[in-house]
Scaffold this motif. Sequence first.
Motif, PDB file in Angstrom:
ATOM      1  N   MET A   1      34.345  57.454  54.402  1.00 57.42           N
ATOM      2  CA  MET A   1      34.233  56.418  53.366  1.00 57.42           C
ATOM      3  C   MET A   1      34.979  56.859  52.116  1.00 57.42           C
ATOM      4  SD  MET A   1      32.946  53.428  52.805  1.00 57.42           S
ATOM      5  CE  MET A   1      32.482  52.348  51.447  1.00 57.42           C
ATOM      6  N   LEU A   2      35.800  55.978  51.577  1.00 64.37           N
ATOM      7  CA  LEU A   2      36.542  56.314  50.370  1.00 64.37           C
ATOM      8  C   LEU A   2      35.617  56.379  49.163  1.00 64.37           C
ATOM      9  CD1 LEU A   2      39.705  54.049  50.717  1.00 64.37           C
ATOM     10  CD2 LEU A   2      39.560  56.500  51.089  1.00 64.37           C
ATOM     11  N   PRO A   3      35.911  57.268  48.210  1.00 63.18           N
ATOM     12  CA  PRO A   3      35.114  57.315  46.979  1.00 63.18           C
ATOM     13  C   PRO A   3      35.156  55.970  46.254  1.00 63.18           C
ATOM     14  CG  PRO A   3      36.553  59.229  47.146  1.00 63.18           C
ATOM     15  CD  PRO A   3      36.970  58.284  48.225  1.00 63.18           C
ATOM     16  N   PRO A   4      34.079  55.578  45.586  1.00 64.66           N
ATOM     17  CA  PRO A   4      34.021  54.270  44.915  1.00 64.66           C
ATOM     18  C   PRO A   4      35.177  54.020  43.954  1.00 64.66           C
ATOM     19  CG  PRO A   4      31.847  55.268  44.974  1.00 64.66           C
ATOM     20  CD  PRO A   4      32.803  56.306  45.484  1.00 64.66           C
ATOM     21  N   GLN A   5      35.626  55.069  43.244  1.00 65.82           N
ATOM     22  CA  GLN A   5      36.696  54.852  42.271  1.00 65.82           C
ATOM     23  C   GLN A   5      38.005  54.456  42.940  1.00 65.82           C
ATOM     24  OE1 GLN A   5      35.135  57.733  42.810  1.00 65.82           O
ATOM     25  NE2 GLN A   5      36.455  59.547  42.514  1.00 65.82           N
ATOM     26  N   HIS A   6      38.216  54.944  44.175  1.00 68.82           N
ATOM     27  CA  HIS A   6      39.432  54.565  44.890  1.00 68.82           C
ATOM     28  C   HIS A   6      39.340  53.120  45.368  1.00 68.82           C
ATOM     29  CE1 HIS A   6      41.291  58.474  44.721  1.00 68.82           C
ATOM     30  NE2 HIS A   6      40.210  59.035  45.198  1.00 68.82           N
ATOM     31  N   LEU A   7      38.169  52.733  45.861  1.00 66.75           N
ATOM     32  CA  LEU A   7      37.969  51.342  46.275  1.00 66.75           C
ATOM     33  C   LEU A   7      38.142  50.392  45.091  1.00 66.75           C
ATOM     34  CD1 LEU A   7      34.891  51.834  48.623  1.00 66.75           C
ATOM     35  CD2 LEU A   7      37.246  51.348  49.312  1.00 66.75           C
ATOM     36  N   GLU A   8      37.669  50.807  43.927  1.00 69.74           N
ATOM     37  CA  GLU A   8      37.814  49.978  42.729  1.00 69.74           C
ATOM     38  C   GLU A   8      39.285  49.802  42.362  1.00 69.74           C
ATOM     39  OE1 GLU A   8      35.505  51.925  39.759  1.00 69.74           O
ATOM     40  OE2 GLU A   8      33.593  51.523  40.773  1.00 69.74           O
ATOM     41  N   ARG A   9      40.074  50.864  42.507  1.00 67.75           N
ATOM     42  CA  ARG A   9      41.496  50.761  42.176  1.00 67.75           C
ATOM     43  C   ARG A   9      42.227  49.850  43.150  1.00 67.75           C
ATOM     44  NH1 ARG A   9      42.040  57.257  41.166  1.00 67.75           N
ATOM     45  NH2 ARG A   9      41.145  57.298  39.080  1.00 67.75           N
ATOM     46  N   ILE A  10      41.848  49.914  44.427  1.00 65.15           N
ATOM     47  CA  ILE A  10      42.454  49.024  45.417  1.00 65.15           C
ATOM     48  C   ILE A  10      42.123  47.576  45.087  1.00 65.15           C
ATOM     49  CG2 ILE A  10      42.409  48.329  47.845  1.00 65.15           C
ATOM     50  CD1 ILE A  10      41.974  51.329  48.521  1.00 65.15           C
ATOM     51  N   GLU A  11      40.861  47.312  44.744  1.00 70.35           N
ATOM     52  CA  GLU A  11      40.466  45.943  44.401  1.00 70.35           C
ATOM     53  C   GLU A  11      41.144  45.474  43.126  1.00 70.35           C
ATOM     54  OE1 GLU A  11      38.783  43.755  46.341  1.00 70.35           O
ATOM     55  OE2 GLU A  11      39.220  45.404  47.697  1.00 70.35           O
ATOM     56  N   ARG A  12      41.352  46.381  42.182  1.00 65.40           N
ATOM     57  CA  ARG A  12      42.051  46.016  40.960  1.00 65.40           C
ATOM     58  C   ARG A  12      43.489  45.620  41.271  1.00 65.40           C
ATOM     59  NH1 ARG A  12      42.156  50.833  37.728  1.00 65.40           N
ATOM     60  NH2 ARG A  12      39.887  50.634  37.860  1.00 65.40           N
ATOM     61  N   SER A  13      44.138  46.373  42.163  1.00 66.89           N
ATOM     62  CA  SER A  13      45.504  46.027  42.567  1.00 66.89           C
ATOM     63  C   SER A  13      45.548  44.674  43.254  1.00 66.89           C
ATOM     64  CB  SER A  13      46.068  47.099  43.506  1.00 66.89           C
ATOM     65  OG  SER A  13      46.402  48.269  42.818  1.00 66.89           O
ATOM     66  N   ARG A  14      44.581  44.434  44.136  1.00 64.09           N
ATOM     67  CA  ARG A  14      44.512  43.148  44.819  1.00 64.09           C
ATOM     68  C   ARG A  14      44.447  42.002  43.789  1.00 64.09           C
ATOM     69  NH1 ARG A  14      42.192  42.303  49.953  1.00 64.09           N
ATOM     70  NH2 ARG A  14      41.091  44.298  49.720  1.00 64.09           N
ATOM     71  N   GLY A  15      43.574  42.184  42.805  1.00 70.42           N
ATOM     72  CA  GLY A  15      43.420  41.155  41.791  1.00 70.42           C
ATOM     73  C   GLY A  15      44.671  40.943  40.955  1.00 70.42           C
ATOM     74  N   GLU A  16      45.365  42.026  40.632  1.00 72.76           N
ATOM     75  CA  GLU A  16      46.578  41.912  39.815  1.00 72.76           C
ATOM     76  C   GLU A  16      47.684  41.179  40.566  1.00 72.76           C
ATOM     77  OE1 GLU A  16      47.315  45.929  38.695  1.00 72.76           O
ATOM     78  OE2 GLU A  16      45.789  45.939  37.114  1.00 72.76           O
ATOM     79  N   ILE A  17      47.808  41.452  41.869  1.00 72.93           N
ATOM     80  CA  ILE A  17      48.831  40.754  42.649  1.00 72.93           C
ATOM     81  C   ILE A  17      48.485  39.276  42.780  1.00 72.93           C
ATOM     82  CG2 ILE A  17      49.976  40.578  44.892  1.00 72.93           C
ATOM     83  CD1 ILE A  17      49.512  43.612  45.205  1.00 72.93           C
ATOM     84  N   LEU A  18      47.225  38.979  43.089  1.00 70.94           N
ATOM     85  CA  LEU A  18      46.815  37.583  43.246  1.00 70.94           C
ATOM     86  C   LEU A  18      46.943  36.822  41.932  1.00 70.94           C
ATOM     87  CD1 LEU A  18      43.721  37.972  45.590  1.00 70.94           C
ATOM     88  CD2 LEU A  18      46.016  37.159  46.188  1.00 70.94           C
ATOM     89  N   GLN A  19      46.674  37.493  40.825  1.00 71.07           N
ATOM     90  CA  GLN A  19      46.846  36.841  39.523  1.00 71.07           C
ATOM     91  C   GLN A  19      48.314  36.511  39.271  1.00 71.07           C
ATOM     92  OE1 GLN A  19      45.636  39.187  36.125  1.00 71.07           O
ATOM     93  NE2 GLN A  19      45.433  37.393  34.828  1.00 71.07           N
ATOM     94  N   ALA A  20      49.207  37.415  39.668  1.00 72.92           N
ATOM     95  CA  ALA A  20      50.638  37.153  39.503  1.00 72.92           C
ATOM     96  C   ALA A  20      51.087  35.980  40.375  1.00 72.92           C
ATOM     97  CB  ALA A  20      51.446  38.404  39.844  1.00 72.92           C
ATOM     98  N   ILE A  21      50.513  35.888  41.585  1.00 68.51           N
ATOM     99  CA  ILE A  21      50.877  34.782  42.474  1.00 68.51           C
ATOM    100  C   ILE A  21      50.366  33.466  41.915  1.00 68.51           C
ATOM    101  CG2 ILE A  21      50.522  33.780  44.776  1.00 68.51           C
ATOM    102  CD1 ILE A  21      50.256  36.682  45.812  1.00 68.51           C
ATOM    103  N   GLY A  22      49.173  33.462  41.353  1.00 76.15           N
ATOM    104  CA  GLY A  22      48.593  32.230  40.833  1.00 76.15           C
ATOM    105  C   GLY A  22      48.141  31.320  41.966  1.00 76.15           C
ATOM    106  N   ASP A  23      48.252  30.027  41.756  1.00 79.04           N
ATOM    107  CA  ASP A  23      47.819  29.049  42.752  1.00 79.04           C
ATOM    108  C   ASP A  23      48.927  28.034  43.006  1.00 79.04           C
ATOM    109  OD1 ASP A  23      46.138  27.802  44.546  1.00 79.04           O
ATOM    110  OD2 ASP A  23      45.166  26.566  43.005  1.00 79.04           O
TER     111      ASP A  23
END
Length: 240
Positions: A1-23
């Motif tokens: 299992m990955l440490p929580p801080q690494h999972l948080e960084r992955i989720e942050r990246s996911r959010g940043e890319i999706l925000q750039a894509i928009g709708d």
Amino acid sequence: MLPPQHLERIERSRGEILQAIGDPSDLVFVRGLGNLGDELIWAGARELLSGRAYREIGVEELPATSGQTALICGSGGFCRSYHELMPHVLAVAEMRFERVILLPSSFDTSVDAVRDALEGTRAVIFARERESYSQIQSLCDARLAHDCAFFFDYTPYQKTGSGVLLALRTDHESARERPIPPENDDISATTGTLERWLQRISSHELIRTDRAQVMIAAAMLGKTVEFDSSSYFKVPAIAD
């Protein structure tokens, strides 16, 4: 299992890319060329886009396609060993689409074609590690996010493995000056499908590699990973 801080960084990246894509009402994912490691990147991008309406095309279909937003696959295709295609893909996409977003990639701006492409682009450009970001941040609308291979769902492949998998690359991006050991298996070139590629990694406990996606997949599967550099900085930079 990955440490929580690494999972948080992955989720942050996911959010940043999706925000750039928009709708956007019209979204096209442009799949590139490559080996099984690249297929993992594409699979991770599909996971990223899960629940969104989009079309997927191969890069060879790009000149005959147009629309609102093009999302170009991430890769190492803006570096010295493999830079012949992707700068042209970026240019063609900008001619055919209103908006272009390049998913997390590595960049070597000492290559003239790469630097020229980035200096002339209007696209949003994601770097997948800090070294690339430092090279491109003054050239374009640069962002930083994890490689899309981090967004793949590895759960079905998680199991206890045994032994060592030596998976050193055997193409011209290899930095090795010594002969490749006979026990080496460059699985990104020798394994027939992404499914079998993942199974090869999951069946071992220790992975030794100089391939970025092998390293990522092994780490996400909870394996012990010993990595070496390829012909440029991307592997240790992504590891960092």
